[in-house]
Scaffold this active site. Structure first.
Site, PDB file in Angstrom:
ATOM      1  N   HIS A 282      -7.017  26.476   1.751  1.00 34.79           N
ATOM      2  CA  HIS A 282      -5.810  25.674   1.965  1.00 34.79           C
ATOM      3  C   HIS A 282      -4.679  26.243   1.107  1.00 34.79           C
ATOM      4  O   HIS A 282      -4.895  26.547  -0.067  1.00 34.79           O
ATOM      5  CB  HIS A 282      -6.090  24.212   1.587  1.00 34.79           C
ATOM      6  CG  HIS A 282      -4.914  23.331   1.825  1.00 34.79           C
ATOM      7  ND1 HIS A 282      -4.584  22.862   3.087  1.00 34.79           N
ATOM      8  CD2 HIS A 282      -3.953  22.872   0.986  1.00 34.79           C
ATOM      9  CE1 HIS A 282      -3.481  22.143   2.997  1.00 34.79           C
ATOM     10  NE2 HIS A 282      -3.070  22.130   1.737  1.00 34.79           N
TER      11      HIS A 282
ATOM     12  N   ASP B 112     -15.744  18.242   2.776  1.00 39.97           N
ATOM     13  CA  ASP B 112     -16.488  16.995   2.908  1.00 39.97           C
ATOM     14  C   ASP B 112     -15.879  16.180   4.048  1.00 39.97           C
ATOM     15  O   ASP B 112     -15.172  16.734   4.892  1.00 39.97           O
ATOM     16  CB  ASP B 112     -16.587  16.249   1.563  1.00 39.97           C
ATOM     17  CG  ASP B 112     -15.251  15.669   1.113  1.00 39.97           C
ATOM     18  OD1 ASP B 112     -14.284  15.672   1.908  1.00 39.97           O
ATOM     19  OD2 ASP B 112     -15.179  15.187  -0.036  1.00 39.97           O
TER      20      ASP B 112
ATOM     21  N   GLU C  88      -4.572  34.838  -0.658  1.00 34.92           N
ATOM     22  CA  GLU C  88      -5.701  34.372   0.162  1.00 34.92           C
ATOM     23  C   GLU C  88      -6.625  35.521   0.559  1.00 34.92           C
ATOM     24  O   GLU C  88      -7.849  35.384   0.509  1.00 34.92           O
ATOM     25  CB  GLU C  88      -5.175  33.697   1.434  1.00 34.92           C
ATOM     26  CG  GLU C  88      -4.493  32.373   1.165  1.00 34.92           C
ATOM     27  CD  GLU C  88      -4.053  31.661   2.440  1.00 34.92           C
ATOM     28  OE1 GLU C  88      -4.043  30.420   2.432  1.00 34.92           O
ATOM     29  OE2 GLU C  88      -3.729  32.337   3.439  1.00 34.92           O
TER      30      GLU C  88
HETATM   31  C1  GRF Z   1      -3.674  30.155   5.817  1.00 33.03           C
HETATM   32  O1  GRF Z   1      -2.504  30.032   5.056  1.00 33.03           O
HETATM   33  C2  GRF Z   1      -4.718  29.167   5.373  1.00 33.03           C
HETATM   34  O2  GRF Z   1      -4.615  28.807   4.027  1.00 33.03           O
HETATM   35  C3  GRF Z   1      -4.396  27.965   6.235  1.00 33.03           C
HETATM   36  O3  GRF Z   1      -3.989  28.493   7.459  1.00 33.03           O
HETATM   37  C4  GRF Z   1      -3.433  29.786   7.279  1.00 33.03           C
HETATM   38  C5  GRF Z   1      -4.119  30.706   8.239  1.00 33.03           C
HETATM   39  O4  GRF Z   1      -3.505  31.973   8.300  1.00 33.03           O
HETATM   40  N1  GRF Z   1      -5.538  27.077   6.302  1.00 33.03           N
HETATM   41  P1  GRF Z   1      -4.221  33.156   9.098  1.00 33.03           P
HETATM   42  O5  GRF Z   1      -4.425  32.664  10.531  1.00 33.03           O
HETATM   43  O6  GRF Z   1      -5.514  33.466   8.408  1.00 33.03           O
HETATM   44  O7  GRF Z   1      -3.278  34.315   9.059  1.00 33.03           O
END
Ligand code: GRF
Length: 193
Positions: free
Chosen positions: A112, A144, A177
């Protein structure tokens, strides 16, 4: 659990996190196999990315007016029939039901784009900017039965800089990420936390 853990990666859009994870599986830095990429959206860019990498894909469309459990049944079927060990949410925009989560206890993982519990919901990056926060970040957690909730496994902060737009901040968050998600999956899957 399979000797090489098998992942189902659920997406709805671009799939850049899916690709980062699938690459980590392919280059051996994450000892797991992407068994299938599942999307509720047949036009997701991430499906094309997965196919280009030779990964099996499945489209499980949601139908309006149908109970969510019924919409999830084909996803559960894909997961079961492919012997999947871990369900990895990577930009999957549907909220999974408690009954789905109970089917795979402790085995559903999400990323997230905020430091939870700050800024839950579908517009976390926009919301952090609108709130005038100095920083936001990324959370990886076990899913969860509540939305954007569950045991937090990893978090990393991202600064919000003067003049940031949703695009510039999103780019900074995505860079985090793509590093954090494969690394944290390795921890969860192989260090048994
Ligand atoms: C990401 O920012 C993730 O944190 C959120 O949705 C986005 C997905 O991006 N849950 P991608 O499709 O992986 O480029």
């Amino acid at each position: 659990m399979n000797a090489t853990p098998r992942l189902a990666i659920l997406i709805s859009g671009t799939g850049s996190n899916m690709e980062a994870i699938a690459r980590a599986c392919r280059d051996g830095s994450l000892d797991a196999k992407t068994a299938v990429v599942i999307s509720d959206n047949p036009n997701a860019e991430g499906l094309r990315r997965a196919r280009r990498m030779g990964i099996d894909t499945a489209v499980c469309r949601y139908r309006r007016g149908v109970p969510r459990e019924e919409n999830e049944a084909p996803i559960v079927e894909e997961i079961r029939s492919r012997g999947v060990d871990w369900i990895v949410l990577a930009g999957f925009m549907k909220v999974l039901t408690p009954s789905f989560v109970r089917e795979f206890p402790g085995r559903v993982i999400n990323i997230h784009p905020s430091i939870l519990p700050a800024f839950p919901g579908a517009h976390a990056i926009r919301d952090a900017l609108a709130a005038g926060a100095d920083f936001t970040g990324v959370t990886v957690h076990i899913v969860d039965e509540l939305v954007d909730h569950g045991p937090i496994i990893a978090q990393e902060e991202a600064s919000i800089l003067p003049g940031d737009t949703e695009e510039t901040l999103a780019a900074r968050i995505h860079a985090i990420e793509h590093r954090l998600y494969p690394r944290t999956l390795r921890q969860i899957i192989h260090e048994d936390i």
